[in-house]
Scaffold this active site. Structure first.
Site, PDB file in Angstrom:
ATOM      1  N   HIS A  66       2.128   4.780  12.923  1.00 40.71           N
ATOM      2  CA  HIS A  66       0.980   5.685  12.788  1.00 40.71           C
ATOM      3  C   HIS A  66       1.190   7.015  13.508  1.00 40.71           C
ATOM      4  CE1 HIS A  66      -2.326   2.673  11.348  1.00 40.71           C
ATOM      5  NE2 HIS A  66      -1.250   2.687  10.570  1.00 40.71           N
TER       6      HIS A  66
ATOM      7  N   ASP B 114       5.583   2.839   7.083  1.00 40.96           N
ATOM      8  CA  ASP B 114       4.256   2.261   6.862  1.00 40.96           C
ATOM      9  C   ASP B 114       3.477   3.129   5.879  1.00 40.96           C
ATOM     10  OD1 ASP B 114       1.855   0.909   7.045  1.00 40.96           O
ATOM     11  OD2 ASP B 114       1.316   1.751   8.989  1.00 40.96           O
TER      12      ASP B 114
ATOM     13  N   HIS C 255       0.842  -1.205   0.000  1.00 42.45           N
ATOM     14  CA  HIS C 255       0.000   0.000   0.000  1.00 42.45           C
ATOM     15  C   HIS C 255       0.869   1.244   0.000  1.00 42.45           C
ATOM     16  CE1 HIS C 255      -0.003   1.595   4.231  1.00 42.45           C
ATOM     17  NE2 HIS C 255       0.162   0.343   4.605  1.00 42.45           N
TER      18      HIS C 255
ATOM     19  N   GLU D 206      -5.505   1.894   1.817  1.00 47.08           N
ATOM     20  CA  GLU D 206      -5.347   0.742   2.717  1.00 47.08           C
ATOM     21  C   GLU D 206      -5.646   1.147   4.139  1.00 47.08           C
ATOM     22  OE1 GLU D 206      -3.031  -2.028   5.457  1.00 47.08           O
ATOM     23  OE2 GLU D 206      -3.028   0.158   5.252  1.00 47.08           O
ATOM     24  N   GLU D 207      -5.197   2.349   4.503  1.00 50.02           N
ATOM     25  CA  GLU D 207      -5.377   2.805   5.876  1.00 50.02           C
ATOM     26  C   GLU D 207      -6.832   3.162   6.183  1.00 50.02           C
ATOM     27  OE1 GLU D 207      -3.207   2.404   7.987  1.00 50.02           O
ATOM     28  OE2 GLU D 207      -1.190   2.639   7.156  1.00 50.02           O
TER      29      GLU D 207
ATOM     30  N   ASP E  72       4.130  -5.089   3.536  1.00 46.15           N
ATOM     31  CA  ASP E  72       3.591  -3.970   4.306  1.00 46.15           C
ATOM     32  C   ASP E  72       4.403  -3.829   5.588  1.00 46.15           C
ATOM     33  OD1 ASP E  72       2.078  -2.085   5.605  1.00 46.15           O
ATOM     34  OD2 ASP E  72       0.196  -3.182   5.502  1.00 46.15           O
TER      35      ASP E  72
END
Length: 508
Positions: free
Chosen positions: A441, A280, A268, A312-313, A341
């Site tokens: 994140h 990420d 992603h 994707e998120e 990923d």
């Protein structure tokens, strides 16, 4: 519906198409030769080449409000960068646009202590699907455990709540949305939720949360300190977009190879709202891009299709959209899917997706053929004398839609918010008791958020498996391929058995 380019107006930025230069090379020979063996390809797929792409993603984020979230100019610029690289390398490239429900932080949230002294900003993370607002008000803290085991979960918890105040609520016992809805109904002008355990909150109110109230979060320590402060006045500012956006997948496939035996390799491309997402998933995106560029002159036995997934998120939206829009005949042509990923986590472990469920924990085995994919990655690590361990098909990444329709899948992962054990630290180094990726994140998931050794190794693993299946899928589906690649597979299997680590697994 709003597109990423339309959001440029809101961000006050443009989306310049930069960094679309020539194919990177591991050596002068790489620019011209055909990398049709593992040795040749792995010489040319270098850490430096993959890092160039991560550097480009960081520059894109820096130019676009610090993020590359699907539906924003930062994502569009990332997709344009990937597309231009692949077109220049000679691939057949398709940009597949699709609508999706999205949440975007237009500007970073502000949480400030106004009084009593000391005044100043407080680190916070906005909850996804928060509304917008800018309020300065007194703070009312609700009772927290053990006094109240379900803080903010019942309307009665807000009895006597002063309308117009900001509610400070402990996490636990019910959803963030329920706590926030009860606060809004009681007249709160904003909500701060603090964790009930060490560490930050990376949470969501859910895409059905439509109340126009700002909701952010702080750590347990900060929340407890705020709750104990008499006469507290704070400012909470949130500036968000909630609605239907448009984003895209970038797909690139070889112009040769058996179209009835398609190998898919994906990662992603989007980041979360909190930061640039260079680990990420700029790590997986960069690695498969470098592998594709260095394989550009190869004539594979099987058609290879690379994918950079959008949204994707937001819940695997891009990969789900792609798979759901394939006919049954098109699905049947896809022999396997490889997913990458997060493959350079700073406090890494080498995780391989558990295709045969040999760990016996969590989800069951993948579709038939997934066990053989797992063996390929084990063989790679075994040849290098590196330990590895299984990780569950937990449904948290883009392999999920492929598995759901029976397509064999596999891939690599180096860990996210999971905690590294002492046993793992003894094998792979790093720090026991800390997250595999402490910046997962968060805004600090930037160009420096990387374990270079793990990333270098896994970039090679990406290339190794991609070329292996580009030339021979016999062990997955029985289709005859190039014999020397089958021999290579068998040689690696014996080495792999010596380096596998069995123990608790991470999930992605």
């Amino acid at each position: 519906m709003i597109t990423g380019r339309a959001l440029a107006i809101l961000f006050g930025t443009a989306a310049p198409l930069l960094w679309a230069g020539a194919v990177s090379a591991g050596s002068p020979a790489c620019a011209n030769r055909v990398n049709n063996t593992h040795a040749k390809l792995l010489e040319c797929v270098t850490q430096e080449g993959a890092r160039e792409h991560q550097e480009a993603f960081q520059a894109i984020a820096d130019a676009h409000n610090g993020i590359r979230t699907s539906g924003t100019p930062g994502y569009d610029a990332s997709a344009d960068y990937v597309r231009k690289k692949l077109e220049a390398a000679g691939y057949a490239v398709t940009v597949q646009e699709f609508p999706f429900q999205t949440f975007i932080t237009l500007t970073l949230p502000v949480l400030e202590r106004v009084s009593p002294a000391p005044a100043g900003p407080i680190a916070n993370i906005i909850l996804s699907y928060s509304g917008s607002g800018d309020v300065t008000a007194a703070v009312t803290a609700l009772s927290a455990p053990p006094a109240d085991a379900t803080p903010g979960c019942e309307a009665a918890d807000f009895a006597g709540f002063p309308a117009g105040n900001i509610a400070l609520i402990s996490r636990g016992a019910c959803t963030f949305a329920m706590k926030s809805t009860n606060a809004f109904t009681a007249g709160a002008a904003g909500v701060i939720i603090y964790n009930n355990a060490p560490g930050p909150i990376n949470g969501t109110l859910g895409n059905d949360f439509t109340l126009n109230i700002g909701v952010t979060s702080v750590t347990q320590a900060v929340g407890q300190q705020l709750a104990a402060t008499p006469g507290l006045v704070m400012r909470l500012k949130t500036d968000t977009f909630r609605g239907i956006g448009t984003t895209s997948n970038v797909l690139a496939e070889t112009r040769t190879g058996d179209p009835n035996n398609v190998i898919m390799v994906g990662a992603h491309l989007d980041s979360v709202n909190a930061g640039p997402g260079i680990q990420d998933n700029g790590s997986g995106s960069a690695a498969i891009l470098e592998a594709a560029l260095q394989m550009a002159k190869v004539k594979p036995r099987n058609k290879v299709r690379f994918a950079w997934w959008g949204a994707e998120e937001s819940g695997l939206v891009g990969s789900i959209y792609y798979v759901n829009n394939l006919s049954q005949a098109e699905q049947d042509k896809i022999t396997l899917y490889l997913n990458f990923d997060m493959i350079g986590s700073p406090n890494h472990v080498f995780f391989v997706y558990d295709g045969d469920d040999s760990d016996g924990v969590g989800a069951g085995p993948g579709p038939a053929g997934s066990a053989e994919i797992e063996k390929t990655f084990k063989a790679f690590y075994g040849q290098r004398g590196l330990p590895f361990k299984g990780t569950d098909f937990s449904g948290r990444s883009d392999y999920g839609p492929f598995i759901a329709v029976g397509i064999p899948a596999g891939g690599l992962f180096t860990g996210a918010e999971g905690i590294k054990t002492a046993e793992e630290a003894a094998l792979w180094g790093g720090i026991a008791g800390e997250q595999y990726d402490p910046c997962y994140h968060l805004a600090c998931d930037n160009y420096d958020n990387i374990n270079l050794g793990a990333f270098d190794t896994n970039a090679d693993a990406v290339a190794y498996a991609t070329l292996q299946y580009a030339m021979n899928t016999a062990e997955v589906n029985g289709v005859r391929g190039k014999g020397n690649f089958k021999q290579r597979q068998q040689q690696g299997a014996a080495a792999a058995a010596r380096f596998e680590f069995w123990g608790p697994r991470a999930r992605r």
